[in-house]
Write an enzyme that holds these catalytic residues in place. Structure first.
Site, PDB file in Angstrom:
ATOM      1  N   SER A 175      61.138  46.142  -9.742  1.00 28.63           N
ATOM      2  CA  SER A 175      59.927  45.658  -9.087  1.00 28.63           C
ATOM      3  C   SER A 175      59.158  46.792  -8.429  1.00 28.63           C
ATOM      4  O   SER A 175      59.749  47.760  -7.946  1.00 28.63           O
ATOM      5  CB  SER A 175      60.360  44.653  -8.025  1.00 28.63           C
ATOM      6  OG  SER A 175      59.305  44.384  -7.145  1.00 28.63           O
ATOM      7  N   TYR A 213      66.110  41.256  -0.656  1.00 26.59           N
ATOM      8  CA  TYR A 213      65.701  41.134  -2.067  1.00 26.59           C
ATOM      9  C   TYR A 213      65.285  42.503  -2.613  1.00 26.59           C
ATOM     10  O   TYR A 213      65.767  42.956  -3.653  1.00 26.59           O
ATOM     11  CB  TYR A 213      64.537  40.136  -2.208  1.00 26.59           C
ATOM     12  CG  TYR A 213      63.825  40.295  -3.524  1.00 26.59           C
ATOM     13  CD1 TYR A 213      64.388  39.824  -4.697  1.00 26.59           C
ATOM     14  CD2 TYR A 213      62.604  40.973  -3.600  1.00 26.59           C
ATOM     15  CE1 TYR A 213      63.758  40.018  -5.908  1.00 26.59           C
ATOM     16  CE2 TYR A 213      61.968  41.169  -4.811  1.00 26.59           C
ATOM     17  CZ  TYR A 213      62.548  40.692  -5.966  1.00 26.59           C
ATOM     18  OH  TYR A 213      61.929  40.898  -7.165  1.00 26.59           O
ATOM     19  N   LYS A 264      67.001  45.329  -5.614  1.00 30.84           N
ATOM     20  CA  LYS A 264      66.352  46.007  -6.750  1.00 30.84           C
ATOM     21  C   LYS A 264      66.635  47.511  -6.699  1.00 30.84           C
ATOM     22  O   LYS A 264      66.939  48.136  -7.718  1.00 30.84           O
ATOM     23  CB  LYS A 264      64.846  45.740  -6.751  1.00 30.84           C
ATOM     24  CG  LYS A 264      64.476  44.297  -7.012  1.00 30.84           C
ATOM     25  CD  LYS A 264      64.907  43.847  -8.404  1.00 30.84           C
ATOM     26  CE  LYS A 264      64.759  42.361  -8.630  1.00 30.84           C
ATOM     27  NZ  LYS A 264      65.433  41.852  -9.819  1.00 30.84           N
TER      28      LYS A 264
HETATM   29  C1  WQD Z   1      50.140  38.237  -3.419  1.00 31.69           C
HETATM   30  C2  WQD Z   1      48.993  38.364  -2.456  1.00 31.69           C
HETATM   31  C3  WQD Z   1      49.524  37.812  -0.185  1.00 31.69           C
HETATM   32  C4  WQD Z   1      50.239  33.549  -0.868  1.00 31.69           C
HETATM   33  C5  WQD Z   1      55.700  39.489  -4.792  1.00 31.69           C
HETATM   34  C6  WQD Z   1      57.149  39.708  -4.522  1.00 31.69           C
HETATM   35  C7  WQD Z   1      57.480  41.151  -4.672  1.00 31.69           C
HETATM   36  C8  WQD Z   1      57.115  41.627  -6.053  1.00 31.69           C
HETATM   37  C9  WQD Z   1      55.700  41.357  -6.321  1.00 31.69           C
HETATM   38  C10 WQD Z   1      58.899  41.011  -7.594  1.00 31.69           C
HETATM   39  C11 WQD Z   1      49.383  39.008  -1.126  1.00 31.69           C
HETATM   40  C12 WQD Z   1      48.508  36.843  -0.761  1.00 31.69           C
HETATM   41  C13 WQD Z   1      49.951  34.883  -1.040  1.00 31.69           C
HETATM   42  C14 WQD Z   1      49.317  32.737  -0.141  1.00 31.69           C
HETATM   43  C15 WQD Z   1      47.901  34.649   0.147  1.00 31.69           C
HETATM   44  N1  WQD Z   1      57.754  40.916  -7.112  1.00 31.69           N
HETATM   45  N2  WQD Z   1      48.813  35.431  -0.543  1.00 31.69           N
HETATM   46  N3  WQD Z   1      48.181  33.328   0.333  1.00 31.69           N
HETATM   47  O1  WQD Z   1      53.652  39.595  -1.843  1.00 31.69           O
HETATM   48  O2  WQD Z   1      52.619  40.890  -3.726  1.00 31.69           O
HETATM   49  O3  WQD Z   1      54.963  40.184  -3.820  1.00 31.69           O
HETATM   50  O4  WQD Z   1      55.411  39.983  -6.087  1.00 31.69           O
HETATM   51  O5  WQD Z   1      59.755  41.739  -7.353  1.00 31.69           O
HETATM   52  O6  WQD Z   1      58.760  41.387  -4.395  1.00 31.69           O
HETATM   53  O7  WQD Z   1      57.378  39.234  -3.232  1.00 31.69           O
HETATM   54  O8  WQD Z   1      53.158  38.474  -4.079  1.00 31.69           O
HETATM   55  O9  WQD Z   1      52.163  36.334  -4.745  1.00 31.69           O
HETATM   56  O10 WQD Z   1      53.429  36.459  -2.558  1.00 31.69           O
HETATM   57  O11 WQD Z   1      51.215  37.600  -2.762  1.00 31.69           O
HETATM   58  O12 WQD Z   1      46.851  35.124   0.613  1.00 31.69           O
HETATM   59  O13 WQD Z   1      49.527  31.542   0.080  1.00 31.69           O
HETATM   60  O14 WQD Z   1      48.523  37.053  -2.145  1.00 31.69           O
HETATM   61  O15 WQD Z   1      49.223  38.116   1.143  1.00 31.69           O
HETATM   62  O16 WQD Z   1      48.314  39.779  -0.730  1.00 31.69           O
HETATM   63  P1  WQD Z   1      53.553  39.831  -3.285  1.00 31.69           P
HETATM   64  P2  WQD Z   1      52.547  37.115  -3.546  1.00 31.69           P
END
Ligand code: WQD
Length: 341
Positions: free
Chosen positions: A127, A152, A156
């Protein structure tokens, strides 16, 4: 004879899309999954798309006896693509041992059995979380690994080290570590997609549920970041593009002699999109409004990160090609399919 690939976690979100691409490319697939975060109906979706039902073994890879039985019942596994893992960042903070046990024991069991059963290669789902908050964007594979901010993320990082150490010790296997950015979307047939249990934690499933009226509104976590529109930036990659990269990776490990025993690739588009831009793309692509409001920042969020995918483009000959509006359309078609059920 077709090569046989064991896909752990093959009924899950990325796993199921990868099984489709493997079967389309002529591989024989064996899935092992304990159905802890997926359901058996996914096999119908895979069969409907590809015309072929993969072999399915229900079991937990953390249990060595179960895993051994899977290898014994399915002789001649050439390669493994390992998706079997717990993946919710927040839950990992609450239940760290569950995460270390699931993610690390699964990997170590697989690695141990590989030489015994003559399995040559393993593709591992890593990741972009290993980079933490990058000092510069886009980020390439040579960037420093930052201390993990969740159990988590730590699994990784540790998994990458375990694979490297094992191969360094002389184990007769090869591996490709794929560092995913943010996988989203669904198969264009709407027959498989992401099935989040309970309230979605990730942006796109929450967004599509809000658009479908299942959630009142999407909360945009912060609009005061140092980005053009104030919301966070990510590199959103279509799940089918991502799945195709796995087929290329396993083929490279199994068929190409002169490659390094461990290789690492970023899988992203090279394009950063903000949360607000993603909402706009969804509305443009589907004509459906996303009820949303601006809320507080989410603890632990990275401000901006996007990939430099040059190495994957040049070495693997792989490029993400699905336009973002297409991805959003597919995510919506899948949401509608799930809602109708
Ligand atoms: C994306 C964006 C939030 C929900 C995840 C995993 C990480 C890695 C990548 C695998 C962020 C924003 C989210 C909501 C929002 N994957 N958001 N409202 O945090 O980039 O990471 O994917 O290993 O480990 O955690 O992904 O989809 O949670 O968030 O505004 O209700 O959307 O703040 O900017 P993230 P996400």
């Amino acid at each position: 004879m077709a090569q046989k690939i064991l896909v752990t976690g093959g009924t899950g979100y990325i796993g199921s899309h990868t099984v489709v691409e493997l079967q389309n490319a002529g591989y024989e697939v064996v899935i092992i999954d304990n159905l802890s975060n997926s359901n058996i109906g996914v096999l119908d979706g895979i069969e409907a798309i590809t015309g072929k039902r993969p072999v399915f073994f229900e079991g937990d890879c953390t249990d060595m006896n179960t895993l051994r039985k899977c290898f014994e019942e399915n002789p001649g596994i050439n390669g493994i693509i390992n998706f079997a893992a717990s993946k919710a960042v927040g839950e990992s903070v609450q239940k760290p041992l569950l995460y270390y046990r699931n993610n690390l024991n699964t990997l170590m069991n697989l690695l141990q059995l590989m030489p015994e059963f003559g399995t040559k290669g393993i593709v591992f789902s890593s990741s972009c979380t290993v980079y933490g908050e990058p000092d510069v964007n886009p980020i390439d594979e040579t960037a420093p690994i930052k201390p993990a901010t969740s159990p988590y993320g730590n699994t990784k990082q540790i998994s990458e080290e375990i694979i490297k150490d094992y191969i360094k010790s002389g184990a007769p296997i090869k591996s490709i570590l794929l560092r995913y950015f943010n996988p989203i979307g669904a198969h264009p047939t709407a027959k498989i997609g992401e099935l989040p249990l309970g309230v979605p934690q990730n942006l796109v499933p929450y967004l599509t549920q809000a658009a479908a009226g299942i959630r009142k509104e999407l909360t945009v976590f912060g609009n005061d970041y140092n980005t053009p529109d104030g919301s966070c930036i990510r590199d959103y990659i279509d799940v089918v593009d991502l799945a195709k990269a796995h087929v290329i990776a396993i083929k490279r490990i199994l068929d190409k002699e002169d490659t390094d025993p461990v290789e690492i690739f970023n899988l992203g588009t090279g394009r950063g999109l903000s949360v607000l831009e993603l909402i706009a793309s969804f509305e443009r692509a589907t004509g459906v409004k996303v009820p949303h409001k601006i809320g507080d920042r989410r603890a632990g969020d990275i401000e901006k990160i996007w990939a430099d995918p040059k190495k994957a483009n040049e070495v693997l000959g792989w490029t993400a090609v699905v336009p973002i509006d297409e991805t959003m359309k597919n995510a919506w078609a899948w949401q509608c399919h799930v809602t109708e059920k």
